[in-house]
Each structure stands twice: as structure tokens, then as C-alpha cells.
Design a protein around this motif. Structure first.
Motif, PDB file in Angstrom:
ATOM      1  N   ASP A 155      60.076  48.196  18.609  1.00  0.00           N
ATOM      2  CA  ASP A 155      60.588  47.605  17.369  1.00  0.00           C
ATOM      3  C   ASP A 155      62.101  47.577  17.476  1.00  0.00           C
ATOM      4  O   ASP A 155      62.750  48.624  17.552  1.00  0.00           O
ATOM      5  N   ARG A 156      62.679  46.375  17.484  1.00  0.00           N
ATOM      6  CA  ARG A 156      64.126  46.252  17.699  1.00  0.00           C
ATOM      7  C   ARG A 156      64.934  46.981  16.632  1.00  0.00           C
ATOM      8  O   ARG A 156      65.927  47.639  16.944  1.00  0.00           O
ATOM      9  N   GLY A 157      64.509  46.852  15.394  1.00  0.00           N
ATOM     10  CA  GLY A 157      65.259  47.493  14.328  1.00  0.00           C
ATOM     11  C   GLY A 157      65.235  49.003  14.435  1.00  0.00           C
ATOM     12  O   GLY A 157      66.278  49.669  14.311  1.00  0.00           O
ATOM     13  N   LEU A 158      64.066  49.571  14.702  1.00  0.00           N
ATOM     14  CA  LEU A 158      63.955  51.024  14.833  1.00  0.00           C
ATOM     15  C   LEU A 158      64.685  51.514  16.082  1.00  0.00           C
ATOM     16  O   LEU A 158      65.319  52.580  16.062  1.00  0.00           O
ATOM     17  N   ALA A 159      64.598  50.736  17.159  1.00  0.00           N
ATOM     18  CA  ALA A 159      65.304  51.120  18.389  1.00  0.00           C
ATOM     19  C   ALA A 159      66.804  51.133  18.169  1.00  0.00           C
ATOM     20  O   ALA A 159      67.515  52.018  18.673  1.00  0.00           O
ATOM     21  N   ALA A 186      64.170  60.701  19.941  1.00  0.00           N
ATOM     22  CA  ALA A 186      65.140  60.000  19.099  1.00  0.00           C
ATOM     23  C   ALA A 186      64.435  59.012  18.172  1.00  0.00           C
ATOM     24  O   ALA A 186      64.796  58.871  16.990  1.00  0.00           O
ATOM     25  N   MET A 187      63.428  58.334  18.702  1.00  0.00           N
ATOM     26  CA  MET A 187      62.683  57.388  17.873  1.00  0.00           C
ATOM     27  C   MET A 187      61.901  58.117  16.791  1.00  0.00           C
ATOM     28  O   MET A 187      61.809  57.646  15.641  1.00  0.00           O
ATOM     29  N   THR A 191      61.548  57.408  12.691  1.00  0.00           N
ATOM     30  CA  THR A 191      60.300  57.048  12.008  1.00  0.00           C
ATOM     31  C   THR A 191      59.787  58.163  11.102  1.00  0.00           C
ATOM     32  O   THR A 191      59.062  57.910  10.145  1.00  0.00           O
ATOM     33  N   GLY A 192      60.128  59.404  11.428  1.00  0.00           N
ATOM     34  CA  GLY A 192      59.615  60.529  10.670  1.00  0.00           C
ATOM     35  C   GLY A 192      58.175  60.867  10.983  1.00  0.00           C
ATOM     36  O   GLY A 192      57.568  61.711  10.317  1.00  0.00           O
ATOM     37  N   TYR A 193      57.604  60.235  11.988  1.00  0.00           N
ATOM     38  CA  TYR A 193      56.211  60.501  12.361  1.00  0.00           C
ATOM     39  C   TYR A 193      56.117  60.832  13.842  1.00  0.00           C
ATOM     40  O   TYR A 193      55.879  61.973  14.228  1.00  0.00           O
ATOM     41  N   ALA A 194      56.295  59.841  14.691  1.00  0.00           N
ATOM     42  CA  ALA A 194      56.297  60.032  16.145  1.00  0.00           C
ATOM     43  C   ALA A 194      57.090  58.887  16.771  1.00  0.00           C
ATOM     44  O   ALA A 194      57.430  57.906  16.098  1.00  0.00           O
ATOM     45  N   VAL A 271      55.504  54.466  14.435  1.00  0.00           N
ATOM     46  CA  VAL A 271      56.107  54.714  15.740  1.00  0.00           C
ATOM     47  C   VAL A 271      56.950  53.496  16.092  1.00  0.00           C
ATOM     48  O   VAL A 271      56.696  52.386  15.619  1.00  0.00           O
ATOM     49  N   GLY A 272      57.958  53.703  16.933  1.00  0.00           N
ATOM     50  CA  GLY A 272      58.866  52.603  17.258  1.00  0.00           C
ATOM     51  C   GLY A 272      58.650  52.005  18.622  1.00  0.00           C
ATOM     52  O   GLY A 272      59.239  50.973  18.959  1.00  0.00           O
TER      53      GLY A 272
END
Length: 430
Positions: A155-159, A186-187, A191-194, A271-272
Motif C-alpha cells: 500500500d503506497r500510502g501506508l509505505a 515499521a509497517m 497499521t496498528g495490527y501487523a 497490513v501494509g
């Protein structure tokens, strides 16, 4: 299996006829009709049908009667039965990794490379790894349509939020054992998950994709000769299994994750990054993910991306009809020329003329992972391996405990080697 198929071929003849789409259509004056069996349904099926329609519109001298069957064991069972029972289609689609198991049984006819060249298909058009996989004992047994690769989606935004997006928009920091793990952490903070989605539980195919891709990156090969022990590097396999185990920690990746869960987690931003096949591209786009993709990260030093190839094959004909055989060649050549359309489904066209075109280069993210076809690796070659084979289930049985329950990687690899050696002692169909 072949002998049993002969016995059952007549009984299933009616079922094949019912599966066809226009299989009994009358040929127009001067038209040659061929039957083409394939395994594409859903979105892929619609795209493949559109390609066939365009091919027929541009060459009305050839009529294509498609037969669509469920992929996997049902498809391959019916195709092999048709071949040995004297009811073979003129042309069929299968996976490159299954071809080696079919050649010894005489259920395929080889391609004439000179005749292919007359129709515009040459070796130079196809990435070497794909052409080599289609070549057995010096003969070409399959013509690749694509390479469908096991990719790392992101995911570009999350990355970008995780500091993993370079100035060129590509994912950075993932091309080493330690770097990938740190990128996953870092990802996960974002995300707060994984960080990474990888659905593998209960799925030998997913475990095969990861294992053999990583193993090839160590620079090692697997040689499987019937009647002999498998030739491979056990330490390299242990290194690969141990590395994946190291990030199955419910932070970098959720340890207990099946295929649908991994797709859902990436589609919803839990997840990202996500390991999956390029066939899931449309799923992610439909879900609204700001998605990009790259070949498998080069973890162990040698670029390698696991995948398989949809290929065209010539099921064996007892009495070859020259006109229909030539029409099959013409159809394959035309379908390769139409494979820019095929890339809409995420697959990498095998025709380099297509992937090097400006139209393809403008496709994102497809053009961002096209190099995967130049670094393609497959299941180890043997009559019992390949997409949809029982052997992939055996791979899963050997590995799942190491990744899910943190059992011994060494024991997992030894189970895998034992399965390989046992299969190699089994006489192949003839």
C-alpha cells in the motif's frame, strides 16, 4: 493413471460435449474450426474470451470452439483422458510446471519451432526461463502465454507513512533478511495490527511459492531424477524455513493466517504489505487499495521470483489434420499478440514485444513487476510436482508446523526431503 484414463474416456465423452461453448458449431465456408480447452473462469475467463473474440474477428478463416473446465485435478484429469482416449482437443491451456509429467506418457505433441516462427513466434520473444521450462529433451512442448508471479504487494500510502517509500515510489529496505523484518515492524507501527500479510495455513501452494522462491535466491538448485535421492542444499532450505519462521511473530506477520484472511487484511489496511500472486491485483484494486507491487524481495542475494506459466499445448492427435493443426499455431500466435489485454488480469505477458511496448509500460502496477518474468523460478521439475499437484500439499504438510507452531526448521526440511525421496522412488506414469 493413464491406463485408468483410457478405460474411463468413453464413459465421460458426453460430459465433455456438454462442457463446450459452441463445440458443435458448423464451420463457415472456407473456415477451419478448432477446439480449445482452458481453465479460465471469473475475470480471467472474461478477458480470455475477449482475446479469442478479437482473434476470430481479425482472422475469420479460423473458428475457435472453447471448452471451459474447472482448474486443478478435474481439468487435468479430463484433459489427459481426452488425450489418451482419442478425443483430444486441437489446443489446450495448462501450467508449465505440469508439462514434464505429461511428456513421458505421450499425451502431448511437440511444437514445430520452425512452423511457430512462420507464424511469428520465436524463442527471442519469450523470457529464457519460460522457454527453457517449456523445453524438454531438446523439444518445445509448450508455448508460454504469461508468467504469473508470487509478488510483494504494498500500500503506497501506508509505505510512505512507514518511511519505506523511496523517491521513485518504490519500496525500499526490504532486500535483506534483516531489512525485510525491520520494514515489517515499521509497517506494523503504522497499521496498528501487523506489517505483512501472508496466508499459508492449510495451503501447500502458498508454502511452495514462498519456499522455492527463497531457495532459488540462495543460488541453489533442486535436481530430481527418478529412482535417486533428491539433489539439493539442505542447509539452504533450513535457512529459508528459519527466516520465514523468524517473522511469524504476530507483529511482522500474523502466524496463523490463511489465504482469505491475508487478502482481507491487506484489502482493509490492517497490513501494509502482502505476499500473493499477481492474480489478486484486481481484488486489491476493487477494494480501493492504493496498491503497487514488486517481484519477490531479493532476500538471499540472487534475484528470483517464484511463479508458473499458463502455456498452450498440443494434446496428442492420433491422426493430425494439417489444416486444424496449422489453425492451432495461428491461434496461439494471435493470442500472444493480444496479451496486452491479458495483463489487465495482473499476469505478465510472456511476449516481450508486449511488455516492452509503451502501452504496457504505462500500466501501473503491472509494469513495475514485469521483470519477475526474467527472474522466474518454478517448482522443482519432476513428473509429480507443479501447480495443483498433490506434491504441493506434501510441501505444506512438511512446513506448516515450523511456521505456525515454531517447531524445528531442520525437522521440517527433513520431512520435505523424505517426501521428495519417496516420490522419486515411485515409477512415473508411462
Amino acid at each position: 493413471m493413464l491406463r485408468g484414463a483410457v478405460a474411463g474416456a468413453g464413459a465421460l465423452g458426453a460430459a465433455w460435449a456438454l462442457s463446450g461453448c459452441g463445440g458443435d458449431a458448423a464451420a463457415a465456408p472456407g473456415q477451419t474450426r478448432i477446439q480449445l480447452w482452458h481453465l479460465f473462469t471469473g475475470g480471467d475467463g472474461g478477458i480470455f474470451q475477449e482475446m479469442m473474440t478479437q482473434v476470430q474477428d481479425e482472422n475469420p478463416a479460423v473458428g475457435i470452439d472453447p471448452v471451459v473446465l474447472t482448474w486443478g485435478a478435474p481439468y487435468y484429469t479430463k484433459l489427459i483422458m481426452a488425450s489418451v482416449g482419442g478425443r483430444a482437443p486441437d489446443l489446450a491451456v495448462m501450467h508449465a510446471t505440469r508439462v514434464a509429467g505429461w511428456v513421458p506418457g505421450g499425451v502431448l505433441d511437440p511444437w514445430d519451432v520452425d512452423l511457430l516462427a512462420e507464424h511469428g513466434v520465436t524463442q527471442e520473444m519469450i523470457p529464457p526461463a519460460l522457454w527453457e521450462r517449456a523445453t524438454i529433451d531438446g523439444q518445445l512442448w509448450a508455448v508460454p502465454l504469461d508468467f504469473h508471479a508470487f509478488l510483494l504487494f504494498f500500500d503506497r500510502g501506508l509505505a510512505d507513512q512507514a518511511g519505506l517509500l523511496g523517491p521513485d515510489g518504490k519500496l525500499v529496505g526490504v532486500d535483506s533478511p534483516e531489512g525485510f523484518v525491520e520494514a515489517g515492524r515499521a509497517m506494523a507501527e503504522v497499521t496498528g495490527y501487523a506489517g505483512v500479510g501472508y496466508g499459508y495455513t492449510g495451503d501447500g501452494a502458498q508454502m511452495s511459492r514462498m519456499l522455492w522462491g527463497l531457495y532459488a535466491q540462495t543460488g541453489n538448485e533442486v535436481v530430481l531424477n527418478p529412482g535417486q535421492p533428491a539433489e539439493l542444499d539442505r542447509d539452504a532450505l533450513v535457512e529459508c524455513v528459519s527466516w520465514v519462521q523468524s517473522w511469524m511473530d504476530d507483529t511482522v506477520a500474523i502466524a496463523n493466517s490463511d489465504y482469505p484472511s491475508a487478502v482481507a487484511n491487506f484489502s482493509t489496511g490492517r497490513v501494509g504489505m502482502c505476499f500473493n500472486g499477481n492474480w489478486e491485483l484486481q481484488s486489491f484494486l476493487t477494494a480501493g487499495v492504493d496498491v503497487d507491487a514488486m517481484p519477490m524481495p531479493n532476500i538471499f542475494g540472487t534475484p528470483a521470483t517464484y511463479g508458473d506459466s499458463h502455456v498452450f499445448v498440443l494434446p496428442h492427435q492420433v491422426n493430425v489434420d494439417p489444416a486444424r493443426r496449422d489453425a492451432a499455431y495461428a491461434t496461439v500466435a494471435a493470442m500472444l499478440q493480444k496479451s496486452l489485454l491479458w495483463s489487465d488480469g495482473g499476469h505478465i505477458p510472456a511476449n516481450r514485444e508486449v511488455t516492452e511496448s509503451a502501452e504496457y509500460q504505462a500500466k501501473v502496477p503491472q509494469s513495475h513487476y514485469a521483470e519477475a518474468s526474467e527472474q522466474a523460478v518454478f517448482d522443482p521439475q519432476a513428473w509429480f510436482t507443479g501447480s495443483g499437484s498433490d506434491f504441493q500439499a506434501r510441501v505444506g504438510e512438511a512446513l506448516q508446523g515450523a511456521w505456525l507452531d515454531k517447531s524445528s526448521p531442520e525437522a521440517a526440511v527433513d520431512r520435505l526431503i523424505g517426501s521428495l525421496d519417496a516420490a522419486l522412488q515411485t515409477k512415473p506414469p508411462a
